[in-house]
Motif scaffolding. Sequence first.
Motif, mmCIF file in Angstrom:
data_model
loop_
_atom_site.group_PDB
_atom_site.id
_atom_site.type_symbol
_atom_site.label_atom_id
_atom_site.label_comp_id
_atom_site.label_asym_id
_atom_site.label_seq_id
_atom_site.Cartn_x
_atom_site.Cartn_y
_atom_site.Cartn_z
ATOM 1 N N ARG A 23 1.153 -1.100 0.055
ATOM 2 C CA ARG A 23 -0.099 0.177 0.084
ATOM 3 C C ARG A 23 1.163 1.133 -0.080
ATOM 4 N NH1 ARG A 23 -4.699 1.937 4.397
ATOM 5 N NH2 ARG A 23 -5.920 3.261 2.779
ATOM 6 N N ARG A 25 1.120 5.157 0.450
ATOM 7 C CA ARG A 25 0.275 6.213 1.066
ATOM 8 C C ARG A 25 0.252 7.428 0.080
ATOM 9 N NH1 ARG A 25 3.373 9.991 2.690
ATOM 10 N NH2 ARG A 25 4.775 9.716 4.371
ATOM 11 N N MET A 28 3.026 13.345 0.851
ATOM 12 C CA MET A 28 2.367 14.216 1.932
ATOM 13 C C MET A 28 3.948 15.112 2.187
ATOM 14 S SD MET A 28 0.297 12.111 4.717
ATOM 15 C CE MET A 28 1.790 11.937 5.688
ATOM 16 N N THR A 102 8.424 3.687 9.657
ATOM 17 C CA THR A 102 7.638 4.807 10.627
ATOM 18 C C THR A 102 7.079 5.850 9.584
ATOM 19 O OG1 THR A 102 8.711 4.263 12.475
ATOM 20 C CG2 THR A 102 7.519 6.194 12.408
ATOM 21 N N GLY A 103 5.711 6.346 9.627
ATOM 22 C CA GLY A 103 5.481 7.415 8.592
ATOM 23 C C GLY A 103 4.645 7.122 7.449
HETATM 24 P P1 ADP Z 1 3.063 4.459 10.582
HETATM 25 O O1 ADP Z 1 2.214 3.838 11.599
HETATM 26 O O2 ADP Z 1 3.573 3.565 9.796
HETATM 27 O O3 ADP Z 1 4.033 4.950 11.301
HETATM 28 P P2 ADP Z 1 1.108 6.026 10.087
HETATM 29 O O4 ADP Z 1 -0.393 5.272 10.022
HETATM 30 O O5 ADP Z 1 0.951 6.939 11.607
HETATM 31 O O6 ADP Z 1 2.192 5.631 9.835
HETATM 32 O O7 ADP Z 1 0.690 7.206 9.185
HETATM 33 C C1 ADP Z 1 1.681 8.387 8.995
HETATM 34 C C2 ADP Z 1 0.810 9.593 8.614
HETATM 35 O O8 ADP Z 1 0.252 9.468 7.482
HETATM 36 C C3 ADP Z 1 -0.672 9.931 9.466
HETATM 37 O O9 ADP Z 1 -0.886 11.185 9.554
HETATM 38 C C4 ADP Z 1 -1.562 9.261 8.589
HETATM 39 O O10 ADP Z 1 -2.845 9.870 8.978
HETATM 40 C C5 ADP Z 1 -1.100 9.531 7.408
HETATM 41 N N1 ADP Z 1 -1.467 8.636 6.259
HETATM 42 C C6 ADP Z 1 -1.076 7.166 6.228
HETATM 43 N N2 ADP Z 1 -1.686 6.399 5.272
HETATM 44 C C7 ADP Z 1 -2.559 7.314 4.870
HETATM 45 C C8 ADP Z 1 -3.580 7.117 3.661
HETATM 46 N N3 ADP Z 1 -3.481 6.007 3.123
HETATM 47 N N4 ADP Z 1 -4.283 8.133 3.371
HETATM 48 C C9 ADP Z 1 -4.333 9.175 4.019
HETATM 49 N N5 ADP Z 1 -3.441 9.471 5.154
HETATM 50 C C10 ADP Z 1 -2.571 8.408 5.372
#
Ligand code: ADP
Length: 373
Positions: A23, A25, A28, A102-103
């Motif tokens: 996946r 994302r 950003m 992470t992120g």
């Molecule tokens: P991780 O757990 O891998 O560190 P997060 O789930 O906390 O990452 O995601 C990092 C940031 O990106 C968060 O602010 C999250 O809301 C945003 N984000 C992650 N995946 C998506 C997505 N598919 N669509 C929109 N925002 C996303």
Amino acid sequence: MAQRVTVSDGANKKTSRVRVAVRLRPYMGTQDEKDEGPCVRGLDSQNLEIVNWRNATETVKYHFDAFHGEQTTQQDIFLTVKPILPHVLNGQNASVFAYGPTGAGKTHTMMGSSDQPGVIPRAVREVFKMVKAKNGDKAWDHSIGMSYLEIYNEKVLDLLSPGSQDLPIREDKDKNILIPGLTRTTITSFSDFDKHFVPASLNRTTASTKLNQRSSRSHAVLLLKVVRTQIAPPHRQQTGKLYLIDLAGSEDNRRTGNQGIRLKESGAINLSLFTLSKVVDSLNSSTAVRVPYRDSKLTRLLQDSLGGSAHSVMITNIAPEYKYYFDTFGALNFASKSKLVVNKPFTCETVAVAVPVLPVKRARDGHETGGSG
Ligand code: ADP
Ligand code: MG
């Protein structure tokens, strides 16, 4: 008194691979970063490409069971997981884990938010829905239990019993992985689940690193156990386990500026993830090699959920920005090796019998039920 028997069924004859999905994302990038655009992009529903750092005119292409681009909804991701859930109601084990830096979106994928719930709440709802549908036939009684733990610095900590000690991971003679003393809470509805899950999630150990202010340094493991018992004699009983795992970040911590305690944590996190990749390699090997499950807590816990007996889905989360480039590469290499894992499903059953049986065997996980929940 329950006698333990292992029963073969049709499912034993086919094998089931770990399904590997990637996946990506949405981009950003922030205003203050120079806008370099994405370094990775999807090609179609199974393929993606990433810029080759050795030669910027080339890309490296990867093939997976599924590729989900930035438009992908939480429901789309859930649909990749949904097919494994019926197995849990039939006494088989399953696992879903989110891997990646992470992120990159692991927690978004697994937990999500209240407007965009992730795999965990959707899977729990679906399990309750399936149980309700099955209860209509009056042949089996179902009970659902939840446990929730984290692995932090190679310690197993009970998130439903904050402040508890490092718990041991054991294997019974039927090769089931058990955690004696781990809380198992019986849940009867989704709202019941949520009531325990939400506050427990806040018990997760988090700390900041240069990469992410609320970086999660632990592996969070939710376990749902579905026990079904035949209402009429011989009262057969089957237990299926579903693991839903938000792994710690896979980033290379030599580049996150971690020092001291953070570096020690990073080493432990890397031990578990490094061992996970070795386990996957061993399972992929066609020759009989030792699978090093015991070399880390995470792989020991996943022993009955990855390879051998379980139905598994790995969701590798990646981010498109250049600052993730090397971690993305690392995650893709891990994921592409994983897609060759072969699982052989089997069904375990216990049969409740009225007459004493020698030797008397304990019901599956019977010694785990005395937990504090
Ligand atoms: P991780 O757990 O891998 O560190 P997060 O789930 O906390 O990452 O995601 C990092 C940031 O990106 C968060 O602010 C999250 O809301 C945003 N984000 C992650 N995946 C998506 C997505 N598919 N669509 C929109 N925002 C996303
Ligand atoms: Mg996270």
